[in-house]
Enzyme design. Structure first.
Site, mmCIF file in Angstrom:
data_model
loop_
_atom_site.group_PDB
_atom_site.id
_atom_site.type_symbol
_atom_site.label_atom_id
_atom_site.label_comp_id
_atom_site.label_asym_id
_atom_site.label_seq_id
_atom_site.Cartn_x
_atom_site.Cartn_y
_atom_site.Cartn_z
ATOM 1 C CB VAL A 1 3.595 0.702 4.105
ATOM 2 C CG1 VAL A 1 2.583 0.319 5.297
ATOM 3 C CG2 VAL A 1 4.510 1.420 4.675
ATOM 4 C CB SER B 1 7.363 2.492 -1.461
ATOM 5 O OG SER B 1 8.481 2.232 -1.236
ATOM 6 N N GLY B 2 8.285 4.166 1.120
ATOM 7 C CA GLY B 2 8.941 5.360 1.779
ATOM 8 C C GLY B 2 10.303 5.426 1.473
ATOM 9 N N GLY B 3 11.126 6.507 2.259
ATOM 10 C CA GLY B 3 12.419 6.356 2.012
ATOM 11 C C GLY B 3 13.187 5.083 2.690
ATOM 12 C CB SER C 1 9.821 1.104 5.811
ATOM 13 O OG SER C 1 8.956 2.329 5.930
ATOM 14 C CB ILE D 1 -1.146 0.048 1.170
ATOM 15 C CG1 ILE D 1 -0.035 -0.074 2.492
ATOM 16 C CG2 ILE D 1 -1.917 -0.996 1.058
ATOM 17 C CD1 ILE D 1 -0.956 -0.114 3.965
ATOM 18 C CG ASP E 1 10.532 12.323 9.548
ATOM 19 O OD1 ASP E 1 10.632 13.446 9.100
ATOM 20 O OD2 ASP E 1 10.469 11.428 8.643
ATOM 21 C CE LYS F 1 5.770 2.626 7.741
ATOM 22 N NZ LYS F 1 5.434 4.275 7.958
#
Length: 729
Positions: A27, A21-23, A25, A19, A136, A42
């Protein structure tokens, strides 16, 4: 490592879908089979999982975050190591990130923005009370659920990430990072207040205060440049809310709010009196952080590698906005009328930092390196464009090549150094689209939403904003909508093995998959009765009507409709079958606490079914309760009744509809059971009343055998009978 749908973690969590995607991880949506609930998982990316120091810090901080419990914080259920996988199991929130919400709406209404900010601040305040600083805070880490509840995510991950270098986290967070974080200094709860202030700024103004060509430029802006009041971009912002934002985003922590509770108090006041200038300037306190000296040559070196972005200059000294300033009037043409304060204290600080202000020497090398990397990328892009124009990458027919050159050359001549042409990414896979955007002026792809599509393959881009061909700034964001595939994918029914099932089993299976089933019967000499002859269509989506043709066996030459004999006495049931040309099949006795002794409980062939004449019908007869099964009460009668005595002269030409029944009083209530079904006879006949073994109700020793006129219900005659208990064999 990408987890595919159907993968199980810990033999408990089944991966359903990716569902996000980040820097740091990826998800996934997953199903916890132990607690029967959906969760979000995550998973740390490989580059972080391979760093044992980071993983240790990540686990410690994530476990601390798991202790947080607040309505405005995404709950952390578990922190797991499984081989090389390190992941967090969290509460799954169905909704939209605040970032995507801002992208959809632009500037938020002030009341809506304040309401969201209060919920976010409450969640952060709860963490601060437990000694946890997020580090953050940004719209990407804030989720608005479908019920309107706002939740803050990524506690623990953010704190662990703060131990990494700026380049590891700045790409997604540099627009919201506090000055002390940007220079590698000590950060505390006031750092979260700054990031919340930037987030509120973006909600109110529809954009962040500092933008630039790269992360170095933005980080320097947080350190040096005065913030442009959000009302510069949105005239509708109330003075109270704007002053809260400006106080939260002070460069020095001691000039900001002292705690998140103070922010909440002022936000609530802004809801009640939005145009009141109630925000008070904070008195500066002693800065206990260590001062780091940076010289002019070093600062110039950083600047030379970064380039500056075009930032609107504020029209006034922003710190004069809180204090006892009267309610302002909106004067878009004369922005300087929004201030009446004087220089001095925090408001007397200049736009540029003095060389002896704090900056971490370690950040110098990082910022310089980042500038060099950006320069190299720009050179590569320029070389690519030149070679394209020179024909080194031409493909297709000469006519196609000529057209490409004609449309490209004028375009390049009109573009500035900081602009590029938006490429076409609709229809491309997510990763390919992201790479194509990066190669065209460093454009940053943001996923605005996921939508179902019957025409675009799952994972591909449905739409993009801005559209292909538009002139945009380099390094700007591109919002895309990603396909989730069809909402109701087509199912191949031939894979379900319907041909081997009975019509009843096939109907149950298809309805379980969301289809509407229409079953029709048809005779067949080749397909066994009850099995499926055919079905259509072969492929269908959920909700479609499936037509099923079921076999009734070979066509009947002498069709007979099976009667309903349930609830009738055994003798009556036999007569009803015989009258239609059917015969009694296997008769089974079964104890029953509800059905009287001698009464038919059920039959094997359903009433109304067409069968061949002479077919045997099996049925089950009640033997009473378990206690009653030990004995049965029997009686007999052998009489005859002359009907002419009832009718008189002309009886030979008169017909009567007659039945014979047994009447008993059981537990104080009269019960009647047919011994002989209705028959039509002439009035000059002798009616035999002969029954060798009449089984009566258990424990009842008396009763009456009655002759009844069916047409009138009149009891013509009755005979008393006595029942005797006989042991069951």
């Amino acid at each position: 490592m990408i987890l595919r749908p159907g993968t199980f973690l810990q033999d408990r969590y089944e991966i359903l879908d990716k569902i996000g995607s980040g820097g740091m991880s990826d998800v996934y949506k997953a199903l916890c089979h132990k607690l029967k609930r959906q969760v979000a998982i995550k998973v740390l990316k490989e580059e972080f999982s391979s760093d044992s120091g980071f993983v240790s810090k990540f686990k410690m901080e994530a476990q601390a975050a798991a202790r947080l419990s607040h309505p405005n914080i995404v709950n952390v259920y578990d922190v797991v190591d499984e081989g090389t996988l390190h992941y967090i199991v969290m509460e799954l929130i169905e909704g939209i990130t605040l970032k995507n919400y801002i992208l959809k709406k632009g500037c938020l209404d002030s009341k809506e923005a304040i309401g969201i900010a209060i919920q976010v601040a409450q969640g952060i305040a709860a963490a601060h009370e437990q000694g946890i600083v997020h580090r953050d805070i940004k719209p990407q880490n804030i989720i608005i659920a479908r019920d309107g509840k706002v939740k803050v995510a990524d506690f623990g991950i953010a704190r662990a990430a703060s131990t990494q270098t700026l380049s590891a986290t700045a790409m997604g967070s540099v627009h919201y990072i506090s000055p002390e974080q940007a220079r590698g200094g000590y950060s505390d709860a006031r750092s979260d207040i700054y990031s919340l202030g930037i987030t509120m700024y973006e909600m109110a103004a529809g954009r962040v205060p500092f933008e630039g060509e790269n992360t170095v430029t933005v980080a320097l802006a947080h350190l040096e440049d005065p913030i442009t009041p959000p009302s510069y971009y949105n005239q509708e912002i109330p003075v109270g809310f704007e002053n809260i934002i400006l106080k939260c985003t002070e460069k020095k922590p001691e000039y900001r709010y002292g705690s998140m509770q103070e922010v909440i108090a002022d936000l609530r006041r802004a809801l009640v009196t939005p145009d009141e200038n109630f925000v008070q300037a904070s008195a500066p306190s002693m800065d206990t952080s260590q001062t780091v000296i940076i010289g002019a040559p070093e600062l110039e070196q950083i600047r030379s590698g970064s380039g500056r972005r075009n930032q609107p200059e504020p029209q006034q000294n922003r710190n004069s906005r809180y204090g006892n300033e009267p309610v302002r009037e909106r004067q878009p043409e004369h922005r300087s009328s929004r201030n009446t304060g004087t220089a001095g204290g925090p408001s007397g600080r200049t736009k540029r930092r003095e060389p002896d202000e704090e900056i971490n020497p370690g950040i110098e090398k990082l910022l310089t390196a980042a500038g060099i990397v950006v320069a190299v990328l720009i050179v590569i892009v320029l070389i690519f464009l030149v070679t394209r124009l020179g024909g080194l990458f031409r493909s297709g027919t000469p006519k196609e090549t000529e057209t490409t050159v004609e449309t490209t050359i004028p375009e390049e001549t009109t573009l500035g150094d900081k602009q590029t042409t938006m490429p076409e990414v609709e229809g491309l896979a997510e990763d390919i689209a992201r790479q194509k955007l990066r190669e065209n002026g460093g454009l940053d792809m943001k996923i605005g939403d996921y939508e179902f599509s019957d025409t675009v393959k799952k994972g591909d881009v449905i739409t993009q904003t801005p559209k292909a061909g538009e002139i945009v700034d380099k390094y700007s964001a591109v919002s895309v909508v990603i396909s989730n595939g069809p909402e109701h994918p087509e199912i191949d029914l031939t894979t379900l093995g319907l041909d081997s099932l009975t019509a009843e089993a096939a109907k149950s299976l298809l309805e379980g998959k969301g289809f509407v089933v229409n079953v029709q019967n048809q005779s067949s000499d080749t397909v066994e009765s009850g099995k499926i002859i055919s079905y259509s269509p072969d492929k269908a989506k959920e909700g479609a009507v499936i037509s099923v043709i079921a076999s009734t066996g070979p066509a009947l030459t002498n069709p007979v409709t099976v009667p309903d004999i349930t609830g009738k006495g055994e003798e009556v049931g036999e007569e009803m079958l015989a009258d239609l040309g059917l015969v009694s099949g296997t008769v089974t006795k079964e104890t029953s606490e509800d059905v009287p002794t001698g009464t038919i409980i059920r039959q094997t062939i359903a009433p109304g079914t067409q069968v061949e004449g002479g077919t045997a019908i099996d049925y089950v007869v009640s033997s009473g309760s378990a206690e009653q099964a030990k004995y049965k009460y029997l009686a007999s009668i052998e009489k005859s009744y002359p009907l002419q005595n009832l009718i008189g002269p002309g009886s030979a030409s008169t017909q009567l509809n007659i039945k014979i029944q047994l009447k008993q009083t059981v537990n104080g209530k009269d019960e009647v059971r047919d011994l002989m079904g209705p028959v039509t006879i002439t009035g000059d006949q002798q009616l035999p009343v002969v029954f060798k073994n009449i089984e009566g109700a258990y424990g009842v020793t008396s009763g009456e055998v009655q002759i009844v006129n069916v047409d009138t219900g009149e009891v013509i005659n009755s005979y008393p009978v006595t029942f005797v208990p006989i042991p069951q064999s």
